[in-house]
Design a protein around this motif. Structure first.
Motif, PDB file in Angstrom:
ATOM      1  N   PRO A   1      53.239  40.061  51.646  1.00  0.00           N
ATOM      2  CA  PRO A   1      53.566  41.452  51.935  1.00  0.00           C
ATOM      3  C   PRO A   1      55.052  41.567  52.267  1.00  0.00           C
ATOM      4  CG  PRO A   1      51.648  40.752  53.173  1.00  0.00           C
ATOM      5  CD  PRO A   1      52.217  39.530  52.545  1.00  0.00           C
TER       6      PRO A   1
ATOM      7  N   ASN B   1      56.819  43.502  53.958  1.00  0.00           N
ATOM      8  CA  ASN B   1      57.337  43.875  55.272  1.00  0.00           C
ATOM      9  C   ASN B   1      57.059  42.850  56.364  1.00  0.00           C
ATOM     10  OD1 ASN B   1      54.658  44.335  55.509  1.00  0.00           O
ATOM     11  ND2 ASN B   1      54.828  46.564  55.393  1.00  0.00           N
ATOM     12  N   LEU B   2      56.517  41.667  56.002  1.00  0.00           N
ATOM     13  CA  LEU B   2      56.352  40.621  57.025  1.00  0.00           C
ATOM     14  C   LEU B   2      57.714  40.209  57.572  1.00  0.00           C
ATOM     15  CD1 LEU B   2      53.604  38.070  55.909  1.00  0.00           C
ATOM     16  CD2 LEU B   2      53.483  39.915  57.576  1.00  0.00           C
TER      17      LEU B   2
ATOM     18  N   ASP C   1      60.433  42.021  57.356  1.00  0.00           N
ATOM     19  CA  ASP C   1      60.941  43.196  58.068  1.00  0.00           C
ATOM     20  C   ASP C   1      60.397  43.230  59.494  1.00  0.00           C
ATOM     21  OD1 ASP C   1      62.388  44.062  55.966  1.00  0.00           O
ATOM     22  OD2 ASP C   1      61.124  45.774  55.447  1.00  0.00           O
ATOM     23  N   ALA C   2      59.103  42.936  59.626  1.00  0.00           N
ATOM     24  CA  ALA C   2      58.477  42.968  60.950  1.00  0.00           C
ATOM     25  C   ALA C   2      59.126  41.927  61.861  1.00  0.00           C
ATOM     26  CB  ALA C   2      56.976  42.715  60.831  1.00  0.00           C
ATOM     27  N   ALA C   3      59.385  40.742  61.312  1.00  0.00           N
ATOM     28  CA  ALA C   3      60.014  39.694  62.110  1.00  0.00           C
ATOM     29  C   ALA C   3      61.421  40.119  62.538  1.00  0.00           C
ATOM     30  CB  ALA C   3      60.072  38.395  61.314  1.00  0.00           C
ATOM     31  N   ARG C   4      62.150  40.702  61.592  1.00  0.00           N
ATOM     32  CA  ARG C   4      63.505  41.166  61.898  1.00  0.00           C
ATOM     33  C   ARG C   4      63.455  42.260  62.950  1.00  0.00           C
ATOM     34  NH1 ARG C   4      68.197  40.707  60.239  1.00  0.00           N
ATOM     35  NH2 ARG C   4      68.542  42.278  58.651  1.00  0.00           N
ATOM     36  N   ASP C   5      62.489  43.136  62.800  1.00  0.00           N
ATOM     37  CA  ASP C   5      62.337  44.244  63.722  1.00  0.00           C
ATOM     38  C   ASP C   5      62.081  43.749  65.143  1.00  0.00           C
ATOM     39  OD1 ASP C   5      61.929  47.141  64.152  1.00  0.00           O
ATOM     40  OD2 ASP C   5      59.921  46.502  64.721  1.00  0.00           O
TER      41      ASP C   5
ATOM     42  N   VAL D   1      58.248  32.814  59.759  1.00  0.00           N
ATOM     43  CA  VAL D   1      57.310  33.676  59.026  1.00  0.00           C
ATOM     44  C   VAL D   1      57.179  33.266  57.555  1.00  0.00           C
ATOM     45  CG1 VAL D   1      56.823  36.027  58.285  1.00  0.00           C
ATOM     46  CG2 VAL D   1      57.678  35.598  60.583  1.00  0.00           C
TER      47      VAL D   1
END
Lengths: 264, 361
Positions: free
Chosen positions: A162, A164-165, A167-171, A183
């Protein structure tokens, strides 16, 4: 009821399947059977059975040394090929990369170039850069050969990831490096494990490249080749059987592990 | 009080396509704010710009007074709940929630305490060691929410997080989300195309259309006094009556609609006679009866269609020349409306006028 002749294609297909299995397994079975024969000729009938040949192989310094050497080369080329292959796969899926198809094609080239051509070109290459034949050259050759397989396996997995995995980590505060190691890499895990084991098997199995790039110390396939030239003996059968059993076990284990990890 | 989030003249375009067009928006702390609009209206782009995943073409974004326009996502104190949750599949629930805390450099004891506290908030204590694949949709949703809340962000961004859930669960999660927002006192910025979600949860709704803010206000205002045809149509069901102003008396405007004189709240506008306007008339404001109502607007009509909706019945009433009005009828009133001929009536103050944008352009 359907007769045998009313379902021709299906019957033919089944017959082909069994014929193929027989063709695949018979030589291997013969080889294994001969390794248990209590006589020095490779021929039927097998009068007495024995494990002596295995005992002999296990005490054969040359064999053990060749095994060790092969494993060492396999491990080194595996590490190099996995690192390189993962890096290339990441590059191909990265945003804003131009010519990703060209990178992919180039990365896959060593898998389709005939072994002989690849071996000769590598030999010419190392002599051009004044690199001696031997361990380093063999590792180089095996790495080049294995990279495409790692790239393809890693790419397949990366494409199913996916988007945005990361992206989620960066977020959540990870920089690119942390996001990759915490990740992306764990996500790639099963594919990389499969790729690594494949690298090892490719390397252990390789004859042509090793033949052109090797020095005086023989790897396992080279040793077996040398021995076969001195005439077939049940000892060679025993060696081959050991190699077959070990590689098959490793291969099946890898398949099992990747499957298990993928279903999670 | 200083706003937590400020979009200052934000523009974002992709080539020739303008995604966000001069967005100016201030969001107060502790509020549940919803960006509402159809797909492609720029709401998700705005959210991603605040998250740091898109850089505005021009303008500034301030977070707690600091300019963060070009700060990367890992360096700004906002967290996102992604549409498909984006839980790390190889980490269990506790590890997922702890991820942001670990990167903040908290010690293990504090991480553990914070994770248990958050799991307790959504009653998932027993699931700490499960992998995301072993959770239901609603549980994943809660974990994603807690993971984003864990590092204590200035603003929590939610990108259509309920759209993957089925209708029942979605309603339940709306209530839960609002409760969590109130309990934690965090600023929530929620993006959705679902007007019902927006109405249920928000303190403030920002309706967006074509990259611009169409109207901003609390749910009551947006529903009761929509500022444009777009908002009236987008939020709730509505009858739009294109009318000509006849005159204004106090708060009430009288208008000519298809030859019928009707009255409506002037809605803060100062309509001039002869001006073309729309009257917004919500279906539930209409009262249907067999006998002529004594006061208010009233028109004789014929029932063309009845749709049973469970807690109410929706009627299409022909009020002449095939012009249809939609009305809601309470179950207890349906029985008496068995015939075709009825009266529709509504009070002037339950309808409001909005400008006819097209007329000016």
């Amino acid at each position: 009821m359907r007769g045998i002749f009313s379902d021709g294609p299906r019957t033919a297909l089944t017959a082909f399947y069994w014929a193929f299995l027989l063709y695949l397994l018979l030589p291997l079975t013969l080889m294994m059977a001969m390794s248990f024969k209590d006589a020095s000729f490779v021929a039927f009938p097998i009068g007495n059975w024995t494990l002596d040949w295995y005992g002999k192989v296990m005490q054969d310094k040359q064999f053990l040394d060749a095994c060790l050497y092969s494993v060492m080369i396999a491990a080194a080329s595996m590490v190099a090929a996995t690192t390189l292959g993962t890096w290339i796969a990441m590059l191909i899926v990265a945003e804003g990369i131009r010519g990703r198809m060209i990178i992919f094609a180039l990365a896959c080239l060593p898998a389709v170039v005939p072994g002989m051509i690849s071996a000769i070109s590598l030999r010419i290459f190392i002599s051009t850069i004044d690199m001696p034949t031997g361990t380093a050259a063999i590792i180089l050759g095996h790495t080049v050969h294995a990279v495409p397989f790692v790239v393809v396996m890693a790419l397949t997995r990366l494409r199913s990831m996916p988007g945005n995995l990361v992206d989620a980590a960066r977020d959540l505060g990870a920089d690119n490096v942390v996001a990759f190691f915490r990740v992306t890499l764990p996500y790639l895990g099963p594919a990389l494990l499969g790729g690594m084991i494949f690298c090892v098997l490719l390397s252990i199995d390789d004859f042509v490249r090793t033949f052109f790039l090797g020095g005086y110390r023989p790897t396992l396939p080279m040793l077996i080749f040398a021995k076969v030239q001195g005439g077939m003996s049940p000892e060679i059968n025993a060696m081959a059987t050991i190699v077959l059993v070990v590689t098959a076990a490793v291969g099946l284990y890898a398949e099992y592990m990747t499957r298990r990890a993928r279903t999670r | 009080m200083e706003p937590v989030v400020q979009f200052d003249q934000i523009n974002k375009s992709y080539g020739k396509h303008v995604a966000v067009d001069n967005l100016n928006l201030s969001i107060e702390g502790g509020k549940f704010v919803t960006l509402l609009g159809p797909s492609g209206c720029g709401k998700s782009t705005s959210l991603r710009m605040l998250g740091g995943f898109e850089t505005p073409t021009s303008g500034r974004i301030l977070l707690s007074g600091k300019d963060v326009t070009r700060v990367p996502p890992n360096k700004r104190n906002v967290n996102i709940v992604f549409q498909d949750y984006a839980l790390f599949p190889h980490m269990n629930v506790a590890k997922n929630i702890a991820f942001g805390l670990e990167l903040k450099g908290l010690d293990n004891q504090r991480i553990h305490r914070r994770v248990s506290e958050l799991l307790e908030l959504v009653q998932l204590q027993d699931y700490a060691h499960r992998l995301p694949a072993e959770l239901s949709g609603g549980q994943r949703q809660r974990v994603a929410l807690m993971r984003a809340l864990a590092p204590d962000p200035d603003v929590l961004l939610l990108d259509e997080p309920l759209s993957a859930l089925d209708a029942k669960l979605r309603q339940q999660m709306q209530i839960e989300l609002k409760a969590i927002q109130e309990k934690t006192g965090k600023t929530f910025m929620f993006v959705t195309h679902d007007q019902e979600e927006a109405l249920t949860m928000s303190d403030t709704i920002v309706v967006m259309n074509k990259g611009r803010i169409e109207q901003m206000g609390d749910p009551d205002t947006l529903y009761g006094r929509p500022g444009s045809v777009f908002v009236a149509n987008f939020i709730g069901e509505t009858n739009l009556l294109r009318s000509t102003v006849l005159g204004v008396e106090g708060d009430t405007a009288s208008l000519n609609w298809n030859g019928i004189t009707i009255t409506a709240n002037q809605g803060g506008l100062t309509p001039k006679p002869g001006e073309h306007l729309y009257v917004v008339l919500r279906p539930e404001s209409i009262h249907c009866s067999v006998t002529e109502p004594a006061t208010g607007n009233r028109i004789k009509g014929k029932i063309r269609q009845r749709v049973f909706k469970g807690n109410h019945t929706s009627l299409s009433v022909d009020v002449g020349d095939g012009t249809l009005l939609n009305a809601l009828v309470h179950p207890s009133d349906v029985a008496q409306l068995s015939g075709e001929d009825i009266w529709v009536g509504w009070k002037a103050e339950t309808s409001t006028v909005i400008p006819d944008r097209q007329a000016h352009n």
